[in-house]
Design an enzyme around this catalytic site. Structure first.
Site, PDB file in Angstrom:
ATOM      1  N   GLU A 112       0.815  -1.225   0.000  1.00 44.57           N
ATOM      2  CA  GLU A 112       0.000   0.000   0.000  1.00 44.57           C
ATOM      3  C   GLU A 112       0.848   1.275   0.000  1.00 44.57           C
ATOM      4  O   GLU A 112       0.791   2.090   0.931  1.00 44.57           O
ATOM      5  CB  GLU A 112      -0.963  -0.002   1.180  1.00 44.57           C
ATOM      6  CG  GLU A 112      -1.937  -1.164   1.141  1.00 44.57           C
ATOM      7  CD  GLU A 112      -3.024  -1.087   2.207  1.00 44.57           C
ATOM      8  OE1 GLU A 112      -2.988  -0.160   3.049  1.00 44.57           O
ATOM      9  OE2 GLU A 112      -3.916  -1.949   2.203  1.00 44.57           O
ATOM     10  N   GLU A 166      -4.917  -8.638   0.859  1.00 50.91           N
ATOM     11  CA  GLU A 166      -5.603  -8.240   2.091  1.00 50.91           C
ATOM     12  C   GLU A 166      -7.088  -8.088   1.806  1.00 50.91           C
ATOM     13  O   GLU A 166      -7.485  -7.489   0.801  1.00 50.91           O
ATOM     14  CB  GLU A 166      -5.093  -6.905   2.648  1.00 50.91           C
ATOM     15  CG  GLU A 166      -3.723  -6.942   3.276  1.00 50.91           C
ATOM     16  CD  GLU A 166      -3.356  -5.604   3.918  1.00 50.91           C
ATOM     17  OE1 GLU A 166      -4.282  -4.828   4.288  1.00 50.91           O
ATOM     18  OE2 GLU A 166      -2.152  -5.334   4.038  1.00 50.91           O
TER      19      GLU A 166
END
Length: 480
Positions: free
Chosen positions: A175, A381
């Protein structure tokens, strides 16, 4: 229509053989042992100790003590039927100053962890960077500084040399949008800066660091190793179908998604991003050769998804609603689009206030499959925080999380049926842990952790997920 509406109640939602059933964690969130075996502070150690930055002053000093309890945690994974485990390496545990030789005591922990995983039949997936930059590198300029990308490439080689004979899958960054735009733009994540130009510089150097790390990994790893990156891509929806709202979607897509996808997968920054941010910077920090360095062949793309993002244009004179679900602050994490308004979608929400919408994951996967059909995908995720309660008998029942997981796995299955090449799913998270600026107030784990005793208790969602992982099939018609 939900993902389940497209299948009759008697249909089989079976995943293919070899599909990875995993769970994910991050070093600072679970390891603890913050000052042991040569580890030095990262930016999250510093940020957590800054008054007012993290809920009730919580830190990751102890976290859930995975550093000392990893053997039991691996047994827990194996008992839950996991075939894969995604974890990150603490840069400052391996290379305390962010430069120079590795500290072998730090690498030895990861060697032991990988050996334990392999002995238990669980495949490791290593993430090199999950937000914990060594503080010494931040003091020297951090991600807005080009040298940090160069140091990251060197660090990647150190870890690959140590673990490459046993680890077959790697991601460079987790991320990077959060690292760049929450860390240097809005300041709600470490290191807590609020400079839109620094955020854009950080984004480029994270991209560059990714490319240099891929090169380093390719040079050190066996030919069969797989290398990718994990991006929290925003599945965007306009509040209305107006031209103005569609422009808002385009602007957020540029600085939220295509700022990574463009250089990593296509070898160029999108022209509209450059135009949107022209009032802030001329992007002269992009040097000749950078884009070719970033644009490295990948074996898979990691997709992190939790909830869709609803945006609109802001009427003249109206206040801007900046709560995009990442913690509203006085400063925007959207340089070049900081006047776009964010809205909460209607319907069910998690404890984070995020809307529950599996169709967003389906839409995201099919978009990526359409744009890059040859690139395999991993869900690196996906999960939800809820207000879990411990029953009198010590059990933890979390039917909301089971429903969340079921709906999103149905969306993955439907996307695969429609052509998306998804190779695995990693639940976030294996266990409750330090949830960044929320401290220990939000629980994402399938395994409950008593933060006083550090006792692990699988929740009902963990047992449900274990049945899915072992069978490779979702129960029909839905969660019990």
């Amino acid at each position: 229509m939900t993902a389940s509406d497209s299948l009759p109640l008697t249909a089989t939602r079976r995943f293919p053989p070899g599909f990875l059933w995993g769970a994910a964690t991050a070093a600072y969130q679970i390891e603890g042992a913050a000052a042991e075996d040569g580890r030095t502070p990262s930016i999250w150690d510093t940020f957590a100790r800054t008054p007012g930055k993290v809920f009730q002053g919580h830190t990751g000093d102890v976290a859930v003590d995975h550093y000392h309890r990893y053997r039991d945690d691996v047994k827990l994974m194996a008992g839950l039927g996991l075939t894969a485990y995604r974890f990150s390496v603490s840069w400052s545990r391996v290379q305390p100053t962010g430069r120079g030789p590795a500290v072998q005591r730090g690498l030895d922990f990861y060697r032991r962890l990988v050996d334990e995983l392999l002995d238990a039949g669980v495949q490791p997936l290593v993430t090199l960077y999950h937000w914990d930059l060594p503080q010494e590198l931040e003091d020297a300029g951090g991600w807005p500084h080009r040298a940090t990308a160069e140091r990251f490439g060197e660090y990647a080689r150190l870890v690959a040399d140590a673990l490459g004979d046993r680890v077959g899958r790697w991601t460079t960054l987790n991320e990077p949008w959060c690292s760049a735009f929450l860390g240097y733009g809005s300041g709600v994540h470490a290191p807590g800066h609020t400079d839109p130009v620094a955020a854009l510089r950080a984004a480029h150097h994270l991209n560059l660091g990714h490319g240099l790390a891929v090169r380093a990994l390719r040079a050190a790893l066996p030919s069969g190793a797989e290398v990718g990156v994990s991006l929290n891509l925003h599945q965007l929806r306009p509040l209305a179908g107006t031209a103005e709202d569609l422009t808002a979607v385009r602007r957020i897509d540029a600085v939220g998604n295509r700022v990574w996808l463009g250089p990593m997968l296509d070898g160029a920054y999108p022209q509209d991003l450059l135009e949107d941010t022209a009032g802030l910077t001329d992007w002269s920090f992009v040097r000749p050769g950078d884009l070719s360095a970033i644009h490295q062949p990948l074996d898979f793309l990691g997709v992190n998804y939790y909830t869709p993002t609803v945006v609109s244009a802001v009427p003249d004179g109206a206040p801007v609603t900046r709560d995009d679900g990442h913690g509203a602050g006085a400063f925007s994490p959207w340089p070049g689009a900081d006047d776009v308004a964010f809205h909460q979608a209607p319907g069910e929400r998690t404890a984070m206030g995020w809307s529950v919408d599996p169709s967003g994951l389906y839409d995201l996967l099919t978009r990526l499959a359409g744009e890059h059909p040859a690139l395999p995908l991993l869900i690196t995720e996906n999960g939800a925080a809820y207000e879990d309660e411990v029953a009198a008998d010590g059990s933890v029942h979390d039917p909301e999380r089971i429903a969340y997981l079921h709906g999103h796995l149905e969306a993955v299955h439907r996307a695969m049926t429609d052509g998306a090449d998804v190779r695995g799913y990693f639940l976030w998270s294996l266990m409750d842990n330090f949830e960044w600026a929320y401290g220990y107030a939000k629980r994402f784990g399938a395994v409950h952790v008593d933060y006083g005793t550090l006792r692990r208790t699988p929740k009902s969602s963990a047992h449900w997920y274990a049945r899915v992982a072992r069978s490779g099939e979702l129960p029909v018609p839905g969660p019990a």
